[in-house]
Write a protein that holds these residues in place. Structure first.
Motif, PDB file in Angstrom:
ATOM      1  N   ALA A  54      32.137 -20.517  -8.055  1.00 39.74           N
ATOM      2  CA  ALA A  54      32.653 -19.296  -8.423  1.00 39.74           C
ATOM      3  C   ALA A  54      32.729 -19.032  -9.914  1.00 39.74           C
ATOM      4  O   ALA A  54      32.242 -18.777 -10.731  1.00 39.74           O
ATOM      5  N   PRO A  55      31.863 -17.402  -8.961  1.00 34.83           N
ATOM      6  CA  PRO A  55      31.877 -16.090 -10.444  1.00 34.83           C
ATOM      7  C   PRO A  55      33.068 -16.184 -10.806  1.00 34.83           C
ATOM      8  O   PRO A  55      34.469 -16.179 -10.204  1.00 34.83           O
ATOM      9  N   THR A  56      32.724 -15.411 -12.136  1.00 33.66           N
ATOM     10  CA  THR A  56      33.997 -15.427 -13.368  1.00 33.66           C
ATOM     11  C   THR A  56      34.253 -13.797 -13.618  1.00 33.66           C
ATOM     12  O   THR A  56      33.663 -13.226 -14.274  1.00 33.66           O
ATOM     13  N   GLY A  57      35.712 -13.881 -14.159  1.00 27.86           N
ATOM     14  CA  GLY A  57      35.406 -12.191 -14.979  1.00 27.86           C
ATOM     15  C   GLY A  57      35.443 -11.515 -13.993  1.00 27.86           C
ATOM     16  O   GLY A  57      34.639  -9.469 -14.666  1.00 27.86           O
ATOM     17  N   VAL A  58      36.143 -10.876 -12.929  1.00 27.92           N
ATOM     18  CA  VAL A  58      35.334 -10.240 -11.706  1.00 27.92           C
ATOM     19  C   VAL A  58      36.477  -8.817 -12.353  1.00 27.92           C
ATOM     20  O   VAL A  58      37.947  -9.033 -12.854  1.00 27.92           O
ATOM     21  N   LYS A  59      35.949  -7.648 -12.848  1.00 23.74           N
ATOM     22  CA  LYS A  59      37.007  -6.447 -13.104  1.00 23.74           C
ATOM     23  C   LYS A  59      36.334  -5.252 -12.221  1.00 23.74           C
ATOM     24  O   LYS A  59      35.173  -5.090 -12.037  1.00 23.74           O
ATOM     25  N   GLN A  66      44.109   3.989  -1.921  1.00 21.57           N
ATOM     26  CA  GLN A  66      44.268   3.279  -1.345  1.00 21.57           C
ATOM     27  C   GLN A  66      44.963   2.333  -2.063  1.00 21.57           C
ATOM     28  O   GLN A  66      42.956   2.288  -2.841  1.00 21.57           O
ATOM     29  N   SER A  67      45.561   0.917  -2.430  1.00 21.08           N
ATOM     30  CA  SER A  67      45.397   0.152  -3.674  1.00 21.08           C
ATOM     31  C   SER A  67      43.969  -0.903  -2.807  1.00 21.08           C
ATOM     32  O   SER A  67      44.555  -1.090  -0.967  1.00 21.08           O
ATOM     33  N   TYR A  68      43.472  -1.551  -3.605  1.00 17.59           N
ATOM     34  CA  TYR A  68      42.411  -2.448  -2.864  1.00 17.59           C
ATOM     35  C   TYR A  68      42.305  -3.674  -4.079  1.00 17.59           C
ATOM     36  O   TYR A  68      42.490  -3.600  -4.596  1.00 17.59           O
ATOM     37  N   ARG A  69      41.976  -4.680  -2.864  1.00 16.70           N
ATOM     38  CA  ARG A  69      41.548  -5.749  -3.746  1.00 16.70           C
ATOM     39  C   ARG A  69      40.152  -6.425  -3.734  1.00 16.70           C
ATOM     40  O   ARG A  69      39.990  -6.437  -2.834  1.00 16.70           O
ATOM     41  N   PHE A  70      39.678  -7.553  -4.776  1.00 17.50           N
ATOM     42  CA  PHE A  70      38.297  -7.476  -5.293  1.00 17.50           C
ATOM     43  C   PHE A  70      38.384  -8.784  -5.031  1.00 17.50           C
ATOM     44  O   PHE A  70      38.398  -9.145  -6.267  1.00 17.50           O
ATOM     45  N   TRP A  71      36.622  -9.334  -4.475  1.00 17.83           N
ATOM     46  CA  TRP A  71      36.507 -10.827  -5.076  1.00 17.83           C
ATOM     47  C   TRP A  71      35.301 -10.803  -5.158  1.00 17.83           C
ATOM     48  O   TRP A  71      34.329  -9.701  -4.698  1.00 17.83           O
ATOM     49  N   VAL A  72      34.847 -11.867  -6.222  1.00 23.44           N
ATOM     50  CA  VAL A  72      33.610 -11.960  -5.396  1.00 23.44           C
ATOM     51  C   VAL A  72      33.054 -13.065  -5.174  1.00 23.44           C
ATOM     52  O   VAL A  72      33.811 -14.386  -6.492  1.00 23.44           O
ATOM     53  N   VAL A  73      32.001 -13.634  -4.445  1.00 23.34           N
ATOM     54  CA  VAL A  73      31.991 -15.071  -3.727  1.00 23.34           C
ATOM     55  C   VAL A  73      30.188 -14.920  -4.325  1.00 23.34           C
ATOM     56  O   VAL A  73      29.892 -14.693  -3.919  1.00 23.34           O
ATOM     57  N   ALA A  74      30.129 -16.368  -4.990  1.00 18.18           N
ATOM     58  CA  ALA A  74      28.624 -17.285  -4.948  1.00 18.18           C
ATOM     59  C   ALA A  74      28.342 -17.600  -3.148  1.00 18.18           C
ATOM     60  O   ALA A  74      29.362 -18.160  -3.299  1.00 18.18           O
ATOM     61  N   PRO A 106      30.041 -20.406   0.256  1.00 25.11           N
ATOM     62  CA  PRO A 106      29.947 -19.785   0.097  1.00 25.11           C
ATOM     63  C   PRO A 106      30.759 -20.581  -1.457  1.00 25.11           C
ATOM     64  O   PRO A 106      31.789 -21.929  -0.797  1.00 25.11           O
ATOM     65  N   SER A 107      31.341 -19.812  -2.477  1.00 26.22           N
ATOM     66  CA  SER A 107      32.255 -20.463  -2.762  1.00 26.22           C
ATOM     67  C   SER A 107      33.656 -19.904  -3.503  1.00 26.22           C
ATOM     68  O   SER A 107      33.696 -19.060  -2.165  1.00 26.22           O
ATOM     69  N   LEU A 108      34.492 -20.535  -3.264  1.00 22.33           N
ATOM     70  CA  LEU A 108      35.860 -20.087  -4.084  1.00 22.33           C
ATOM     71  C   LEU A 108      35.909 -18.763  -4.052  1.00 22.33           C
ATOM     72  O   LEU A 108      35.316 -18.466  -4.819  1.00 22.33           O
ATOM     73  N   LEU A 109      36.943 -17.986  -3.740  1.00 21.66           N
ATOM     74  CA  LEU A 109      36.881 -16.829  -4.399  1.00 21.66           C
ATOM     75  C   LEU A 109      37.052 -16.423  -5.601  1.00 21.66           C
ATOM     76  O   LEU A 109      37.132 -17.907  -6.661  1.00 21.66           O
ATOM     77  N   SER A 110      37.041 -15.828  -6.482  1.00 19.18           N
ATOM     78  CA  SER A 110      36.657 -15.583  -7.784  1.00 19.18           C
ATOM     79  C   SER A 110      37.967 -14.847  -8.585  1.00 19.18           C
ATOM     80  O   SER A 110      38.966 -14.690  -7.358  1.00 19.18           O
ATOM     81  N   ASN A 111      38.449 -15.516  -9.666  1.00 11.67           N
ATOM     82  CA  ASN A 111      39.698 -13.923  -9.864  1.00 11.67           C
ATOM     83  C   ASN A 111      40.179 -12.718  -8.784  1.00 11.67           C
ATOM     84  O   ASN A 111      39.171 -12.160  -8.144  1.00 11.67           O
TER      85      ASN A 111
END
Length: 188
Positions: A53-58, A142-150, A157-162
């Motif tokens: 999974a990718p890391t350091g998602v901001k 509107q508040s949103y949650r974000f993840w990145v998958v490889a 797909p990878s597991l979800l990033s942070n």
């Protein structure tokens, strides 16, 4: 010659997981009386291994958008990255999401955990070599949650990033701030 095409979700079927190998069998009804005989079989390898999974998602919010930065996976088989996003309540963020480049086990198997990602969660795709993506079409306040998958070359797909959260809001530029502060000059 016959070509047979299938996908991981068709093979998995019952959602109990996909074996790492399958057999493709050729059966034959010589007398056309529904008496089938196995002629031969061919073992098929099935790649179900997830990439890292990718890391350091901001996420940084803007007006109707969010900029998502991340560190890519070290996995050499990764072919692309996709940004996934939901509202704070867990609903799909976009009414017309881009196409998923992976097998969405959350859709196929009804998995409601964060590991059960859904195709409807896709918000954007990172271009090759990019470590940031702009997600547009979001609602301000509107508040949103974000993840990145490889995603690897086999559409695993990878597991979800942070997770990272952001809330888009209208931005006030210098001219708007000047006028709000009582500025009287015209805008030329």
């Amino acid at each position: 010659t016959h070509t047979v095409q299938t996908s991981a979700d068709e093979i998995a079927g019952d959602c109990s997981g996909v074996d790492s190998s399958l057999d493709l069998a050729l059966i034959f009804d010589a007398s056309d009386d529904d008496q089938w005989t196995a002629v031969t079989s061919l073992p098929l390898g099935v790649d179900t291994e997830r990439p890292a999974a990718p890391t350091g998602v901001k996420a940084v919010a803007g007006e109707g958008l969010a900029e998502i930065a991340f560190s890519g996976s070290d996995d050499t088989d990764v072919s692309r990255y996709q940004v996934l996003c939901t509202t704070a309540a867990g609903e799909a963020a976009l009414s017309d999401p881009p196409a998923a480049s992976f097998d969405a086990s959350g859709d196929r198997c009804g998995d409601t955990s964060d590991e059960g990602i859904r195709a409807t969660w896709v918000c954007a795709e990172a271009s090759e070599g990019s470590a940031s993506v702009t997600v547009t079409g979001l609602r301000d306040h509107q508040s949103y949650r974000f993840w990145v998958v490889a995603i690897d070359g086999h559409q695993n797909p990878s597991l979800l990033s942070n997770v990272s959260t952001a809330t888009p809001a209208p931005e006030e530029d210098l001219w708007e701030r000047y006028q709000r502060s009582g500025g009287t000059a015209d805008g030329s």
